[in-house]
Each structure stands twice: as C-alpha cells, then as structure tokens.
Design a protein around this motif. Structure first.
Motif, PDB file in Angstrom:
ATOM      1  N   THR A 102       0.817  -1.222   0.000  1.00  8.75           N
ATOM      2  CA  THR A 102       0.000   0.000   0.000  1.00  8.75           C
ATOM      3  C   THR A 102       0.846   1.266   0.000  1.00  8.75           C
ATOM      4  OG1 THR A 102      -0.095  -0.177   2.408  1.00  8.75           O
ATOM      5  CG2 THR A 102      -1.942  -1.088   1.162  1.00  8.75           C
ATOM      6  N   ASN A 103       2.178   1.129   0.124  1.00 12.57           N
ATOM      7  CA  ASN A 103       3.038   2.306   0.192  1.00 12.57           C
ATOM      8  C   ASN A 103       3.764   2.548  -1.126  1.00 12.57           C
ATOM      9  OD1 ASN A 103       2.439   2.750   2.902  1.00 12.57           O
ATOM     10  ND2 ASN A 103       4.116   1.472   3.620  1.00 12.57           N
ATOM     11  N   ASN A 104       4.202   3.766  -1.316  1.00 16.59           N
ATOM     12  CA  ASN A 104       5.102   4.084  -2.419  1.00 16.59           C
ATOM     13  C   ASN A 104       6.516   3.751  -1.954  1.00 16.59           C
ATOM     14  OD1 ASN A 104       6.682   5.123  -4.414  1.00 16.59           O
ATOM     15  ND2 ASN A 104       6.120   7.260  -4.073  1.00 16.59           N
ATOM     16  N   ASN A 105       7.051   2.638  -2.421  1.00 15.39           N
ATOM     17  CA  ASN A 105       8.318   2.143  -1.910  1.00 15.39           C
ATOM     18  C   ASN A 105       9.503   2.590  -2.762  1.00 15.39           C
ATOM     19  OD1 ASN A 105       7.393   0.595   0.408  1.00 15.39           O
ATOM     20  ND2 ASN A 105       6.393  -0.729  -1.073  1.00 15.39           N
ATOM     21  N   GLU A 106       9.517   3.864  -3.108  1.00 13.62           N
ATOM     22  CA  GLU A 106      10.646   4.452  -3.810  1.00 13.62           C
ATOM     23  C   GLU A 106      11.346   5.415  -2.854  1.00 13.62           C
ATOM     24  OE1 GLU A 106       9.490   6.207  -7.477  1.00 13.62           O
ATOM     25  OE2 GLU A 106       8.596   4.369  -8.270  1.00 13.62           O
ATOM     26  N   PHE A 107      12.625   5.175  -2.620  1.00  6.79           N
ATOM     27  CA  PHE A 107      13.367   5.942  -1.617  1.00  6.79           C
ATOM     28  C   PHE A 107      14.715   6.375  -2.172  1.00  6.79           C
ATOM     29  CE2 PHE A 107      10.902   2.590   0.517  1.00  6.79           C
ATOM     30  CZ  PHE A 107      10.080   3.341   1.344  1.00  6.79           C
ATOM     31  N   SER A 108      15.213   7.467  -1.651  1.00  5.90           N
ATOM     32  CA  SER A 108      16.559   7.912  -2.001  1.00  5.90           C
ATOM     33  C   SER A 108      17.504   7.813  -0.803  1.00  5.90           C
ATOM     34  CB  SER A 108      16.529   9.362  -2.499  1.00  5.90           C
ATOM     35  OG  SER A 108      15.990  10.221  -1.506  1.00  5.90           O
ATOM     36  N   THR A 109      16.951   7.525   0.373  1.00  8.95           N
ATOM     37  CA  THR A 109      17.746   7.397   1.591  1.00  8.95           C
ATOM     38  C   THR A 109      17.794   5.933   2.028  1.00  8.95           C
ATOM     39  OG1 THR A 109      15.781   7.846   2.928  1.00  8.95           O
ATOM     40  CG2 THR A 109      17.188   9.724   2.358  1.00  8.95           C
ATOM     41  N   TRP A 110      18.600   5.647   3.032  1.00  8.94           N
ATOM     42  CA  TRP A 110      18.744   4.280   3.530  1.00  8.94           C
ATOM     43  C   TRP A 110      17.730   3.948   4.615  1.00  8.94           C
ATOM     44  CZ3 TRP A 110      24.806   4.199   4.284  1.00  8.94           C
ATOM     45  CH2 TRP A 110      25.415   4.195   3.015  1.00  8.94           C
ATOM     46  N   THR A 111      17.161   4.947   5.237  1.00  7.92           N
ATOM     47  CA  THR A 111      16.189   4.756   6.313  1.00  7.92           C
ATOM     48  C   THR A 111      14.979   5.627   6.040  1.00  7.92           C
ATOM     49  OG1 THR A 111      18.059   4.535   7.842  1.00  7.92           O
ATOM     50  CG2 THR A 111      15.884   4.727   8.814  1.00  7.92           C
ATOM     51  N   ALA A 112      13.791   5.123   6.367  1.00  7.93           N
ATOM     52  CA  ALA A 112      12.576   5.898   6.115  1.00  7.93           C
ATOM     53  C   ALA A 112      11.529   5.553   7.158  1.00  7.93           C
ATOM     54  CB  ALA A 112      12.032   5.600   4.712  1.00  7.93           C
ATOM     55  N   SER A 113      10.550   6.436   7.300  1.00 12.30           N
ATOM     56  CA  SER A 113       9.367   6.138   8.107  1.00 12.30           C
ATOM     57  C   SER A 113       8.214   5.875   7.152  1.00 12.30           C
ATOM     58  CB  SER A 113       9.034   7.296   9.051  1.00 12.30           C
ATOM     59  OG  SER A 113       8.746   8.476   8.324  1.00 12.30           O
ATOM     60  N   VAL A 114       7.387   4.886   7.483  1.00 15.01           N
ATOM     61  CA  VAL A 114       6.271   4.504   6.624  1.00 15.01           C
ATOM     62  C   VAL A 114       5.046   4.229   7.499  1.00 15.01           C
ATOM     63  CG1 VAL A 114       7.774   3.524   4.848  1.00 15.01           C
ATOM     64  CG2 VAL A 114       6.846   2.052   6.645  1.00 15.01           C
ATOM     65  N   ARG A 115       3.900   4.255   6.890  1.00  9.53           N
ATOM     66  CA  ARG A 115       2.664   3.897   7.585  1.00  9.53           C
ATOM     67  C   ARG A 115       2.410   2.413   7.420  1.00  9.53           C
ATOM     68  NH1 ARG A 115       1.140   7.456  11.400  1.00  9.53           N
ATOM     69  NH2 ARG A 115       1.797   9.530  10.697  1.00  9.53           N
ATOM     70  N   GLY A 116       2.438   1.685   8.538  1.00  8.03           N
ATOM     71  CA  GLY A 116       2.138   0.272   8.514  1.00  8.03           C
ATOM     72  C   GLY A 116       0.672   0.023   8.793  1.00  8.03           C
ATOM     73  N   PRO A 117       0.243  -1.238   8.738  1.00 12.61           N
ATOM     74  CA  PRO A 117      -1.169  -1.556   8.984  1.00 12.61           C
ATOM     75  C   PRO A 117      -1.612  -1.280  10.411  1.00 12.61           C
ATOM     76  CG  PRO A 117       0.141  -3.549   8.764  1.00 12.61           C
ATOM     77  CD  PRO A 117       1.020  -2.418   8.363  1.00 12.61           C
ATOM     78  N   THR A 128       0.656   0.596  12.879  1.00 14.31           N
ATOM     79  CA  THR A 128       1.282   1.768  13.468  1.00 14.31           C
ATOM     80  C   THR A 128       2.342   2.311  12.528  1.00 14.31           C
ATOM     81  OG1 THR A 128       2.493   2.561  15.423  1.00 14.31           O
ATOM     82  CG2 THR A 128       3.026   0.365  14.640  1.00 14.31           C
ATOM     83  N   LEU A 129       2.826   3.491  12.818  1.00 14.16           N
ATOM     84  CA  LEU A 129       3.969   4.045  12.105  1.00 14.16           C
ATOM     85  C   LEU A 129       5.163   3.115  12.293  1.00 14.16           C
ATOM     86  CD1 LEU A 129       5.070   6.632  10.616  1.00 14.16           C
ATOM     87  CD2 LEU A 129       5.842   7.385  12.885  1.00 14.16           C
ATOM     88  N   ARG A 130       6.000   3.009  11.259  1.00 18.38           N
ATOM     89  CA  ARG A 130       7.177   2.151  11.351  1.00 18.38           C
ATOM     90  C   ARG A 130       8.402   2.865  10.787  1.00 18.38           C
ATOM     91  NH1 ARG A 130       5.824  -4.162  10.452  1.00 18.38           N
ATOM     92  NH2 ARG A 130       3.707  -4.209  11.269  1.00 18.38           N
ATOM     93  N   LEU A 131       9.550   2.418  11.255  1.00 24.30           N
ATOM     94  CA  LEU A 131      10.828   2.814  10.685  1.00 24.30           C
ATOM     95  C   LEU A 131      11.360   1.616   9.903  1.00 24.30           C
ATOM     96  CD1 LEU A 131      12.347   4.440  13.890  1.00 24.30           C
ATOM     97  CD2 LEU A 131      11.176   5.618  12.015  1.00 24.30           C
ATOM     98  N   THR A 132      11.990   1.873   8.769  1.00 20.20           N
ATOM     99  CA  THR A 132      12.467   0.761   7.946  1.00 20.20           C
ATOM    100  C   THR A 132      13.733   1.118   7.197  1.00 20.20           C
ATOM    101  OG1 THR A 132      11.802  -0.869   6.264  1.00 20.20           O
ATOM    102  CG2 THR A 132      11.109   1.408   5.899  1.00 20.20           C
ATOM    103  N   LEU A 133      14.551   0.104   6.957  1.00 20.29           N
ATOM    104  CA  LEU A 133      15.604   0.253   5.978  1.00 20.29           C
ATOM    105  C   LEU A 133      14.972   0.191   4.596  1.00 20.29           C
ATOM    106  CD1 LEU A 133      18.519  -1.984   7.326  1.00 20.29           C
ATOM    107  CD2 LEU A 133      17.944   0.388   7.884  1.00 20.29           C
ATOM    108  N   THR A 134      15.659   0.707   3.616  1.00 17.00           N
ATOM    109  CA  THR A 134      15.132   0.734   2.247  1.00 17.00           C
ATOM    110  C   THR A 134      15.985  -0.165   1.357  1.00 17.00           C
ATOM    111  OG1 THR A 134      16.513   2.547   1.420  1.00 17.00           O
ATOM    112  CG2 THR A 134      14.505   3.146   2.664  1.00 17.00           C
ATOM    113  N   PRO A 135      15.484  -0.504   0.175  1.00 15.78           N
ATOM    114  CA  PRO A 135      16.289  -1.314  -0.748  1.00 15.78           C
ATOM    115  C   PRO A 135      17.628  -0.687  -1.093  1.00 15.78           C
ATOM    116  CG  PRO A 135      13.992  -1.316  -1.433  1.00 15.78           C
ATOM    117  CD  PRO A 135      14.108  -0.313  -0.328  1.00 15.78           C
TER     118      PRO A 135
END
Length: 237
Positions: free
Chosen positions: A152-167, A169-176
C-alpha cells in the motif's frame, strides 16, 4: 544469485540456519575485523535467536559483531511488539556483544529525528564501503511485504532509512537502497499461509508494487531462502 534451502519442519529450518550463520560469521571474521548483522522481528526469527544464544554463546566472537535492525514498529522499547526488545531479550543479552555495537532504531524521539539518527549510524559504517551488511535477515508477510515495505506504500526511496505507515502503526524501515548492498540476504519463511507469496515472489512476474519483497535484489550478493516444506510447496524450481 538465489539459493534455496528447504527442510521438512520449522525446527529443522532454524537449526540449520543457525549452523549456517555460525559458520559464516566465523569464516568472515578470519578475513576482516568485524561482522555486521541486521536482524528481523517475528516469531520464527525468535526461535532462531534462542538457538544462536544457547548453542553459540561461547563459540562465536560476538564482541566483534555489530547488530542493526531492518525495521521497527514505532512503539516504546518496553512494548512487546518492539523488534529490538524481542531480539535483545532472546539473543543479544546472552552474548558478549558490547552495548555500543547494538544499534536499535530510536522510537523515543519524533519520526524524522529517528530516521536521521539511523541514517547517520549507517553512514558511519557503510558510506565508504562497497557493501553494507555482511548479513541481513528478512521475513515475508502474507501480503508479500518484507521489512516495512508494504504493497500500500510508495516504496521508492533515495535514503537508507525511512518512516512509513504500517497496517497497525507508524514504522521505521531500511530501504532497498542499503539492503541491496548486502553481501548475504536471508529470507526465513515458514508456514503454509506463506506458500503462495513465496512462489509469487520467486517465480512470478516482476510486480514489486504488489510484492515489495521483489525489491530485494542485491547487486553483488546472494539471496538465500530458508523455507520449511509448507512454505515451499508452491515453488517451481
């Protein structure tokens, strides 16, 4: 390169993976000064962590291993849903790893500060390196997500870490961007309910919007799938 490891039961999967991790860490530390290991949350990794703590607490040079997390729910550390708490309680507190080498995502600050803090930690370790983690452990959700990269998210990132909306709660994640620089990526997946998505991610056409796990494609590393027979039943080799 993709490598498949299938075993009859979850117990055999996690026991074999624990052996594989032990051998890999030991071999790597013969060639370099430190080992970087990125952990995952979830019940199946918890079983793996117990084995690593109980069987290998004395045989691995944990004081030379540096730990990170792939994602984290934006909940306090004492919350039972916190991935770092799970791994530390089940695993790291039973080893000799120094606290200064345990890099959990900080959910005690606002999300932008948390993202910036983790980005800086990662840059300290990997900015000047061709590779990032020596090993990153991942899971696979019933919806085809991995880390906190959701359909459900736009999983395009330019950084190594991001915050996203999970099902939940808010989450922190590493990116591809950072994960795909890893030397070894391990997907640990078990259960009949995961079989359809395992097959879709590995065998299906490229559709990373629907199946974000397909975003994980290391440029110069291997992807290992450690599966029980139930999770592997729809795979076509």
């Amino acid at each position: 390169m993709m490598k498949l490891h299938v075993y009859p039961s979850v117990a055999e999967v996690v026991a074999t993976l624990a052996d594989w991790i032990s051998d890999y860490i030991t071999d790597t530390l013969q060639k370099q000064e430190r080992f970087t290991f990125c952990l995952a949350g979830g019940s199946t990794p918890k079983d793996l962590y117990h084995i690593l703590a109980m069987r290998y607490s004395d045989s691995i040079e944990w004081e030379r291993v540096h730990f990170f997390w792939g994602d984290e729910r934006y909940v306090p550390y004492h919350d039972e849903r916190n991935n770092a708490r799970l791994a530390i309680d089940a695993f790291l507190c039973h080893t000799d790893v120094p606290d200064s080498q345990v890099h959990r995502m900080n959910t005690g600050v606002d999300e932008n500060t948390a993202v910036d803090e983790y980005q800086k930690i990662l840059e300290t370790y990997f900015k000047e390196s061709q590779h990032s983690f020596d090993l990153i452990l991942l899971g696979l959700g019933n919806d085809g997500h991995t880390l906190s990269l959701f359909p459900t998210n736009n999983n395009e990132f330019s950084t190594w870490t991001a915050s996203v909306r999970g099902p939940e709660t808010l989450r922190l994640t590493l990116t591809p961007e950072i994960v795909n620089r890893s030397k070894q990526v391990v997907f640990l997946v078990a259960g009949d309910e995961k079989a359809e998505k395992v097959a879709a991610v590995i065998n299906g056409p490229a559709d990373p919007v629907r199946l974000p796990a397909q975003l994980i494609k290391p440029a110069n590393g291997d992807v290992h799938w450690f599966l029980d027979a139930a999770a592997a039943k729809d795979y076509r080799g």
